[in-house]
Motif scaffolding. Structure first.
Motif, PDB file in Angstrom:
ATOM      1  N   ILE A 266       0.863  -1.190   0.000  1.00  0.00           N
ATOM      2  CA  ILE A 266       0.000   0.000   0.000  1.00  0.00           C
ATOM      3  C   ILE A 266       0.895   1.234   0.000  1.00  0.00           C
ATOM      4  O   ILE A 266       2.071   1.158   0.374  1.00  0.00           O
ATOM      5  CB  ILE A 266      -0.948  -0.008   1.234  1.00  0.00           C
ATOM      6  N   GLU A 267       0.350   2.322  -0.488  1.00  0.00           N
ATOM      7  CA  GLU A 267       1.008   3.616  -0.343  1.00  0.00           C
ATOM      8  C   GLU A 267       0.129   4.376   0.621  1.00  0.00           C
ATOM      9  O   GLU A 267      -0.780   5.093   0.211  1.00  0.00           O
ATOM     10  CB  GLU A 267       1.081   4.333  -1.691  1.00  0.00           C
ATOM     11  N   SER A 268       0.360   4.187   1.901  1.00  0.00           N
ATOM     12  CA  SER A 268      -0.603   4.709   2.871  1.00  0.00           C
ATOM     13  C   SER A 268      -0.462   6.219   3.035  1.00  0.00           C
ATOM     14  O   SER A 268       0.574   6.801   2.724  1.00  0.00           O
ATOM     15  CB  SER A 268      -0.454   3.990   4.206  1.00  0.00           C
ATOM     16  N   ILE A 269      -1.530   6.834   3.517  1.00  0.00           N
ATOM     17  CA  ILE A 269      -1.603   8.295   3.456  1.00  0.00           C
ATOM     18  C   ILE A 269      -1.953   8.961   4.779  1.00  0.00           C
ATOM     19  O   ILE A 269      -2.348  10.134   4.804  1.00  0.00           O
ATOM     20  CB  ILE A 269      -2.644   8.735   2.405  1.00  0.00           C
ATOM     21  N   GLY A 270      -1.791   8.239   5.884  1.00  0.00           N
ATOM     22  CA  GLY A 270      -2.095   8.863   7.176  1.00  0.00           C
ATOM     23  C   GLY A 270      -1.226  10.103   7.401  1.00  0.00           C
ATOM     24  O   GLY A 270      -0.010  10.015   7.395  1.00  0.00           O
ATOM     25  N   GLY A 271      -1.858  11.237   7.588  1.00  0.00           N
ATOM     26  CA  GLY A 271      -1.121  12.491   7.811  1.00  0.00           C
ATOM     27  C   GLY A 271      -0.784  13.242   6.537  1.00  0.00           C
ATOM     28  O   GLY A 271      -0.116  14.272   6.583  1.00  0.00           O
ATOM     29  N   LYS A 272      -1.270  12.740   5.417  1.00  0.00           N
ATOM     30  CA  LYS A 272      -0.864  13.327   4.137  1.00  0.00           C
ATOM     31  C   LYS A 272      -1.293  14.791   3.970  1.00  0.00           C
ATOM     32  O   LYS A 272      -0.548  15.599   3.393  1.00  0.00           O
ATOM     33  CB  LYS A 272      -1.434  12.487   2.995  1.00  0.00           C
ATOM     34  N   HIS A 273      -2.477  15.132   4.452  1.00  0.00           N
ATOM     35  CA  HIS A 273      -2.927  16.508   4.226  1.00  0.00           C
ATOM     36  C   HIS A 273      -2.045  17.515   4.951  1.00  0.00           C
ATOM     37  O   HIS A 273      -1.801  18.618   4.461  1.00  0.00           O
ATOM     38  CB  HIS A 273      -4.392  16.661   4.623  1.00  0.00           C
ATOM     39  N   LEU A 274      -1.563  17.096   6.129  1.00  0.00           N
ATOM     40  CA  LEU A 274      -0.595  17.941   6.841  1.00  0.00           C
ATOM     41  C   LEU A 274       0.662  18.121   5.996  1.00  0.00           C
ATOM     42  O   LEU A 274       1.251  19.193   5.927  1.00  0.00           O
ATOM     43  CB  LEU A 274      -0.179  17.256   8.158  1.00  0.00           C
ATOM     44  N   HIS A 275       1.046  17.023   5.374  1.00  0.00           N
ATOM     45  CA  HIS A 275       2.286  17.045   4.598  1.00  0.00           C
ATOM     46  C   HIS A 275       2.140  17.900   3.341  1.00  0.00           C
ATOM     47  O   HIS A 275       3.065  18.623   2.958  1.00  0.00           O
ATOM     48  CB  HIS A 275       2.704  15.612   4.241  1.00  0.00           C
ATOM     49  N   ASP A 276       0.977  17.818   2.696  1.00  0.00           N
ATOM     50  CA  ASP A 276       0.730  18.661   1.515  1.00  0.00           C
ATOM     51  C   ASP A 276       0.950  20.131   1.879  1.00  0.00           C
ATOM     52  O   ASP A 276       1.598  20.882   1.145  1.00  0.00           O
ATOM     53  CB  ASP A 276      -0.722  18.495   1.036  1.00  0.00           C
ATOM     54  N   GLU A 277       0.405  20.499   3.014  1.00  0.00           N
ATOM     55  CA  GLU A 277       0.550  21.870   3.481  1.00  0.00           C
ATOM     56  C   GLU A 277       2.031  22.187   3.755  1.00  0.00           C
ATOM     57  O   GLU A 277       2.517  23.275   3.442  1.00  0.00           O
ATOM     58  CB  GLU A 277      -0.263  22.036   4.763  1.00  0.00           C
ATOM     59  N   ALA A 278       2.715  21.214   4.315  1.00  0.00           N
ATOM     60  CA  ALA A 278       4.134  21.395   4.632  1.00  0.00           C
ATOM     61  C   ALA A 278       4.945  21.607   3.347  1.00  0.00           C
ATOM     62  O   ALA A 278       5.840  22.453   3.294  1.00  0.00           O
ATOM     63  CB  ALA A 278       4.664  20.188   5.402  1.00  0.00           C
ATOM     64  N   VAL A 279       4.618  20.849   2.317  1.00  0.00           N
ATOM     65  CA  VAL A 279       5.357  20.969   1.054  1.00  0.00           C
ATOM     66  C   VAL A 279       5.123  22.348   0.441  1.00  0.00           C
ATOM     67  O   VAL A 279       6.075  23.042   0.062  1.00  0.00           O
ATOM     68  CB  VAL A 279       4.916  19.879   0.044  1.00  0.00           C
ATOM     69  N   MET A 280       3.869  22.734   0.374  1.00  0.00           N
ATOM     70  CA  MET A 280       3.542  24.010  -0.266  1.00  0.00           C
ATOM     71  C   MET A 280       4.246  25.163   0.435  1.00  0.00           C
ATOM     72  O   MET A 280       4.598  26.166  -0.188  1.00  0.00           O
ATOM     73  CB  MET A 280       2.023  24.237  -0.224  1.00  0.00           C
ATOM     74  N   ASN A 281       4.429  25.036   1.753  1.00  0.00           N
ATOM     75  CA  ASN A 281       5.032  26.130   2.508  1.00  0.00           C
ATOM     76  C   ASN A 281       6.489  25.859   2.877  1.00  0.00           C
ATOM     77  O   ASN A 281       7.088  26.648   3.592  1.00  0.00           O
ATOM     78  CB  ASN A 281       4.212  26.390   3.773  1.00  0.00           C
ATOM     79  N   CYS A 282       7.024  24.722   2.394  1.00  0.00           N
ATOM     80  CA  CYS A 282       8.377  24.321   2.799  1.00  0.00           C
ATOM     81  C   CYS A 282       8.538  24.440   4.306  1.00  0.00           C
ATOM     82  O   CYS A 282       9.464  25.093   4.811  1.00  0.00           O
ATOM     83  CB  CYS A 282       9.430  25.144   2.063  1.00  0.00           C
TER      84      CYS A 282
END
Ligand code: ZN
Ligand code: ZN
Ligand code: ZN
Lengths: 466, 210, 466, 210
Positions: free
Chosen positions: A166-182
Motif C-alpha cells: 500500500i502507499e498509505s496516506i495517514g497524515g498526508k494533508h498535513l504534509h501537503d501543506e508542509a510541502v507548499m510552505n516548505c
C-alpha cells in the motif's frame, strides 16, 4: 502487536550494500528469491482512458488480461529468470473490494497459465489504494473506508496475490501543506508523529491478514509524501533540498511497516527504501530511468544502485509502434536487469553500482542522498533516535549536514537559492522542541481540522505525552 | 504622487509587517484606497507571478507574498465603498469526481489568484452537479477541471455534458489539465482549452476571458 | 566518382574497439565530436495517427515543433552534453520535397533556439525516405521519384540539416523474395550485386550534395533488408540464423556509402554498422533496449557495445503518464548514455562493453554476430574479398562458420531447426559460382520483372561480365 | 478407401515430385478427384497451417508446401466439372494508399490461402477505388487492409467510407492490421475486426464468414 526494534544497521560494510543482494532475502514459494543475488524486473501497469463501473468491469478485466498476456509472453521470450507484476488498484477497485478481487483473479490466472505452459516464474504484488480520505471519510480505522481497504487486502490475498502493499496516506494533508510552505516542522509532525502511528495501526492489520492467507506483507512507500515533494521540486516549485530532506525523513515512516512485520520487497516508488534496506536488510524495489513513462526523474540511474527489483512505476495500456506499452516496458526492464545481473556474475557488481551512482549523484541533492555510502552514513545517525519523532528529526538534520559538507567538498551542485534554503531549514529544525508532546500540542493547535482531525485518527494525546 | 515601490517590494518579499506598515502609511497620506490595492499590493503580486513563472521564486515564497497582500487588502477594505473592488473574472476550480489529487489543482488556483482572478476552489472529488451549483452561485466565467487518473478523466466529459444539459455551456469556458490530459483529449470532449502547467493555465484563462 | 578501398581493418586491437570511440571521429561545427569519446543520445520521432497533405501541413509542422521543444527542454534539464535528433521523413514529405524542407526548418529552428538560449548542443540528421518503388516508378536514377529524392536531400541540407542519411532500397524486392524463401543466393544477388551498385549511384549524388551544401553525408542502413529478416525471425517465421547471416551480408552493401564518401555517424537501425566501424573506423549510431518502443529486440544490450550514438529508433508523439513519448525517450537515452560515459571516465569502458555483450550474445545468433570480437574476426575475412560480390559471399560463409564453431563451443544457443538451416545455407552457398557474371545471368533469368527490372536500374550486364 | 496419408505427408514435406507421384497414383486408382483435393492436398495443407501457427514450421516451408499442393491441384483440375472446386470465401487483401509495406500483408494472404480461403492480393499502395473494383470483380466477402505507418492508417478509414458510399458496406466484412493498428482504432473507424498477426487474421476471417 509487537514491534521490531532496529537499533543498528543491517550493513556495516559498504561493499556488501548493493543491488540484488539483501541481508534478509524474501524466499518465495515458486523458488524466486528477492534479494538473493538476482535483480528481477517489476512491471507496473494501468488502464488507458476509461471509466470503471459495473458496466465497464468486463472491459476492465479484459484490459488487464491483455496486458498480462503481453507481459508474460515477452518475459518468456526474453528468458527472464522471473518477473514481478504490480497492480496498483484504482480507487473504484478498492471502494468495491470484489472488483479488486476480480482483477487479482484475472491477472493471477494469466500468470499461472504461463507458469504451467512455459515455466515462467512470476510474482504478483497487489497494491491496495489507500482510500482513507475525501469528504465522506468518517474515521481512519473504522467505517466504510477502512472496511473496504481491509476487505480488499484480504480478498486480493485469497485470490492469489503473492505480496500485499500500500502507499498509505495517514497524515498526508498535513504534509501537503508542509510541502507548499516548505515547512519542515509540519512535515516532521506529519511523518514522524501522525504518519508513523497510522502505519503501525494499518500494518498490524496487513501483517495479520498476510499471516492468515499465507501471503507476504511486502511494504509501504511514502508516495503521497516524498514523491509529492519530488514532483514539486522537479518543476522548480520548491527547493530540491526540501525534497531531499523530506525523502530521508520519510524513511522513518516507511520503516514502520517492517517494524510491524512487513518483510519486503519494499515498493518501487519509495526511493527512501534504500534507507530501509540499510537499516533492516529488507529487499527493495526501485524505479529510475525506465520509469520515465510515468514521471521524469533526477535519479534515473542512481536509483538502481541498491535495487532488488527494478520497476517502471506505471504505464498505461496504449499502443506504441513496438507493441502495447506494458509489453514494451517489461522488455526494457528485462534488459536493464540483464546488465546488472551479468555484471554481478562477472564480479563487477560494485563497479556497476558505483557507475550508476556517479552517473547522477552530482547533479541533484535528491540523487545524492541515494548514494550507497551516504545512505549508510545517514542511516547510522537515524538509528540513534529512540522514537519515530526523534529519528525523523535526526533524518532531517543529518541530511542537511551531509548536503552541506557534500557541497563544500564539490560532490553535489547546489545553487545559491538551494543553499539559502539549507539555512532556512536548519533554523526551522531548531525551533522544534525535544519533547514530542510539547511539539504535538503546538502542531495540533496550529493545524485546521480539515488537514488533521485527531478524532478521526483516535489520536491519543496522552499516549504522546507519556 | 505616492511612491508604491516600498509597498510592492514588501509584497514581493512576503514581509507581512512591512506590508501593513506601508499600507497604513499610505492610508495616512490619504492615498486613494483603490490605488493602494491595484498599484501597491496587486502590483507587487504581479511581479511575484512573473518571477514564479520563470522559476525565480518558489511556491512558499509566492504564498507568503499572497498572504501579505491579503493582509494589506484587509486594512484597505473598510475604506472602500461596496462593490468597488473588482477582479478579472471568477474561476471555479476543482478535481473531478472520483479523483482525490489536490496539489496540482491548488497550484493553478494560486497562480490564478496571483494574476488577479477570483478563484473558488471546490477541492477534490467534485461531481458535475457541485460544479454547476458553484458556477451559478459565484457567477463563474471559467470552469477549470483537474484529473490525474486515466480512469477519472472521463468525468471531465460528464461535467461538460452536464453544463450543456443545464443550458449554460455558452456562458462558461471550460479548461482542463492533469498528467494524462492532452490537447487531443481536450478537443475530443469539447473543452475550450488544455493547459500543461499552472503558468499556461493563467495565460489560457486570460485569453479566454478577453 | 572515386571509390575508397578498405582492404584492411581500421582496428587491429579488440581493446580499442569500443563504444564512444571511432578511429575516424566526425567533428561537427558546434564542437560535438561523434566517436570522440562520448556516446550521444540520438532521438527519433514520428507523427501520431494523422494524414499528411496540403491542408494538414500546418498541423504536421506544429507536431514536429512540439516534439522538438519537449526533447530539447528535457535534454537541457538533464544536462546532456549534446543530442542528435533524427527525422525520418515520411513518404509525402519526400514526394513533396518542399514539405520535407519545411519540416527541416521548423525542427532546426527549435534546436537553434535552445542553443542560443541555453547553450544546448544538438545535431540534426535528416533521413530522406527512399521512394524509388511502387507502381509509378519508371526508373531508379531519373524521372519523378529520383528527382524528388535528390531535391529533398538538397532542400533539407540547405535548410540546416547537419547529417544526410537514407535507408536505400535498391534491390529490395529481390531480397523480400529471398527472405520469404530463405534463399541465400537471391539475398546475395540483391545485396552484393544489385544493392551495392545502386548504393554507389545514389551515394555519389548524396556526397556531392553534401559537399555543395556544407553538410555531412552520414550513412545508409540495410533497414529494408536485414531488418525485414530480423522482424521475420523474431516472429519465428524464418530461422534466426538466416537473419544473422543476412545481417553480416548487409554490411558489404552498407559499406558502399563510406566507399563513396559518407563519413558517419552511420544510422541507428543498421546493426551491420558494427562491421562498418570495424572496417572503416566510421562512428555509428545503434539502437537496442531503448528502441523497444519501435520494435522488440534480441540485441537490446549488445547493440550498445560499439555505439557512438544511442537511439530509440522511432516513437510516435503520443501521451504517456510521464509526458509525450519523444520526451520520455530522450530521457531514457540520456540516462543510458550516462552509464556508458561514466564507465569510460572511470576506466571501466571495456568491462562495460563486455557486460553488454555477455548480456545477450548467448541467446540469439543475431546477437552473437554483434559481439565485438566476432565482428573483428568476420570483418577480417570480409576484406579479403576483391569485389562486393565476393565480399558478400565471404560474409555469409564466414558467419556460418563462426556460428557453427560458437555453437560447438557452447557460446551460442541454436536449436535443431536452426542447425538444420545452417547446413541448408551452406549447401545453398556452394551452388553459387565464383564468376559474378555467370551468377548474375542465372539470377536475372530466374527473377520476374516485378522483382527486378534491369532496365530500371541501367543494369549493364557487360559491366558485370568484365 | 484410398489412404491419403502419403499424399498429405508429401504436401507437408513440400515435396513436389512426391506430391505429383501420389496424385497420379490416386487418379489411376479412380479416387474421387474432389477427395484427392480436399482430403489429400488441402488436408496436408491444413496441418501445415496448424504447425506454422505454433511455430513448428517456417515460412519458406509453408511456401514449399503450398507450391506442391498447387502442383497437385493442377493435375486434378482437368478431371473436375466446371465450378466444382469450392473455397471458404474470397478475401481481397492489400496495403492501403500511400503505404508500400508488402511482406506482412503477403504473410496474412499466405496463411489465409493455407486455410482454404481464396485470396486476391492487390499489392501495395491501393486506393479505395481499386479495392472496391476488386471486391466487385471477385465477389469478395472479406476486405483485409494493411498499413504500417501512422500517417497512412487513416487511408483505412477512407476505404471503409468508400464502401459505405458505394452501398456495399453490408455485403463485405472489413478487417485491418499492421504495427500501429489497435482494436481501439478498428472500433473508431468502424472496421469489423483487427488482427495482431497472421494466425489471428485467419481466425478472424473464419469467424466473420460463419
Ligand atoms: Zn507511488
Ligand atoms: Zn508502483
Ligand atoms: Zn530503419
Amino acid at each position: 502487536m509487537a514491534s521490531l526494534q532496529f537499533n543498528e544497521l543491517a550493513y556495516t560494510n559498504l561493499n556488501e550494500f548493493i543491488y540484488g543482494h539483501a541481508k534478509k532475502p524474501v524466499v518465495c514459494s515458486n523458488g524466486m528469491v528477492i534479494g538473493g543475488g538476482t535483480v528481477y524486473p517489476e512491471v507496473n501497469l494501468t488502464l488507458p482512458t476509461m471509466l470503471i463501473n459495473e458496466e465497464t468491469m468486463p472491459k476492465v478485466l479484459s484490459q488487464y488480461e491483455e496486458m498480462i498476456h503481453g507481459i508474460c509472453s515477452k518475459a518468456h521470450e526474453l528468458l527472464s529468470p522471473g518477473i514481478i507484476i504490480e497492480i496498483e488498484l484504482l480507487p473504484p477497485c478498492t471502494f468495491n473490494p470484489e472488483w479488486g478481487v476480480d482483477v487479482t483473479k484475472v491477472v493471477k490466472g494469466v500468470m499461472n497459465e504461463y507458469y504451467t505452459k512455459f515455466g515462467l516464474k512470476s510474482l504478483l504484488r497487489m497494491t491496495v489504494v489507500d482510500i482513507r480520505e475525501g469528504k465522506t471519510l468518517t474515521h481512519m480505522y473504522k467505517g466504510e473506508h477502512w472496511d473496504n481497504v481491509i476487505k480488499t487486502f484480504r480478498g486480493c490475498a485469497e485470490a492469489g496475490a503473492d505480496f500485499l502493499a500500500i502507499e498509505s496516506i495517514g497524515g498526508k494533508h498535513l504534509h501537503d501543506e508542509a510541502v507548499m510552505n516548505c515547512d519542515l516542522p509540519r512535515a516532521l509532525f506529519s511523518l514522524g508523529v501522525v504518519g508513523c502511528r497510522d502505519m503501525a495501526a494499518l500494518w498490524d492489520e496487513i501483517v495479520k491478514i498476510s499471516a492468515e492467507t499465507n501471503c507476504i506483507p511486502s511494504g509501504d512507500t511514502a508516495c503521497g509524501f516524498a514523491n509529492t515533494s519530488m514532483v514539486m521540486a522537479h518543476k522548480n516549485f520548491i527547493p530540491k533540498v526540501f525534497a531531499a530532506i523530506d525523502r530521508v525523513m520519510c524513511a522513518v515512516r516507511t520503516l514502520v511497516a517492517v517494524e510491524r512485520g512487513a518483510i519486503g520487497p519494499d515498493k518501487d516508488c519509495g526511493y527512501e527504501g534504500v534507507y530501509l534496506k540499510a537499516i533492516t536488510g529488507t529487499p527493495i524495489s526501485m524505479e529510475g530511468r525506465t520509469a520515465a513513462c510515468a514521471h521524469s526523474s533526477s535519479v534515473g540511474n542512481i536509483a538502481a544502485c541498491l535495487a532488488d527489483c527494478w520497476s517502471n512505476e506505471s504505464v498505461e495500456n496504449v499502443r506504441l509502434l513496438g507493441g502495447m506499452a506494458p509489453t514494451v516496458y517489461i522488455e526494457q526492464l528485462i534488459y536493464d536487469c540483464r546488465i546488472m545481473n551479468v555484471a554481478s556474475a562477472r564480479g563487477s557488481a560494485l563497479e556497476m553500482r558505483d557507475i550508476l551512482s556517479e552517473s547522477d549523484r552530482m547533479y541533484d541533492p535528491q540523487a545524492y542522498v541515494l548514494d550507497p555510502g551516504v545512505v549508510l552514513r545517514i542511516s547510522q545517525e537515524i538509528v540513534k533516535g529512540k522514537t519515530h519523532f526523534e529519528r525523523t528529526k535526526i533524518a532531517a538534520s543529518a541530511t542537511i549536514k551531509e548536503l552541506r559538507s557534500a557541497f563544500q567538498d564539490g560532490l553535489v551542485q547546489l545553487d545559491a537559492k538551494e543553499l539559502k534554503y539549507l539555512d532556512i531549514f536548519e533554523k526551522q529544525l531548531k525551533t522544534i522542541p525535544n519533547d514530542e508532546a510539547e511539539f504535538t500540542q503546538f502542531m495540533i493547535k496550529n493545524s485546521t481540522l480539515d488537514k488533521f482531525d485527531p478524532a478521526k485518527y483516535d489520536f491519543n494525546f496522552d499516549a504522546v505525552a507519556k | 504622487m505616492f511612491d508604491f515601490t516600498g509597498l510592492s517590494n514588501a509584497v514581493i518579499e512576503g514581509d507581512n509587517d512591512q506590508v501593513q506598515a506601508k499600507v497604513k502609511e499610505a492610508i495616512s497620506a490619504n492615498v486613494d484606497p483603490l490605488a493602494i490595492i491595484n498599484q501597491g499590493l496587486i502590483g507587487g503580486m504581479n511581479v511575484v507571478g512573473q518571477r514564479f513563472k520563470v522559476n525565480d521564486m518558489f511556491v512558499p515564497e509566492v504564498l507568503m507574498s499572497a498572504r501579505s497582500m491579503n493582509a494589506g487588502i484587509e486594512l484597505v477594505k473598510p475604506l472602500l465603498a461596496g462593490g468597488e473592488m473588482t477582479n478579472r473574472g471568477t474561476v471555479i476550480i476543482g478535481t473531478v469526481k472520483g479523483d482525490l489529487h489536490d496539489i496540482g489543482k491548488s497550484l493553478v488556483g494560486m497562480m490564478l489568484e496571483c494574476s488577479g482572478f477570483k478563484v473558488i476552489d471546490l477541492g477534490v472529488d467534485i461531481s458535475p452537479e457541485e460544479f454547476i451549483a458553484a458556477i451559478k452561485e459565484n457567477d463563474g466565467k471559467i470552469l477549470a477541471l483537474s484529473a490525474l487518473l486515466t480512469t477519472t478523466m472521463l468525468s471531465m466529459k460528464s461535467t461538460i455534458e452536464e453544463c450543456v444539459e443545464q443550458g449554460m455551456r455558452n456562458d462558461i469556458k471550460v479548461i482542463i489539465g492533469g498528467a494524462p490530459i492532452s490537447q487531443e483529449f481536450s478537443d475530443q470532449i469539447g473543452a475550450d482549452g488544455y493547459a500543461g502547467d499552472a503558468a499556461a493555465a493563467v495565460e489560457l484563462v486570460a485569453k479566454l476571458l478577453q
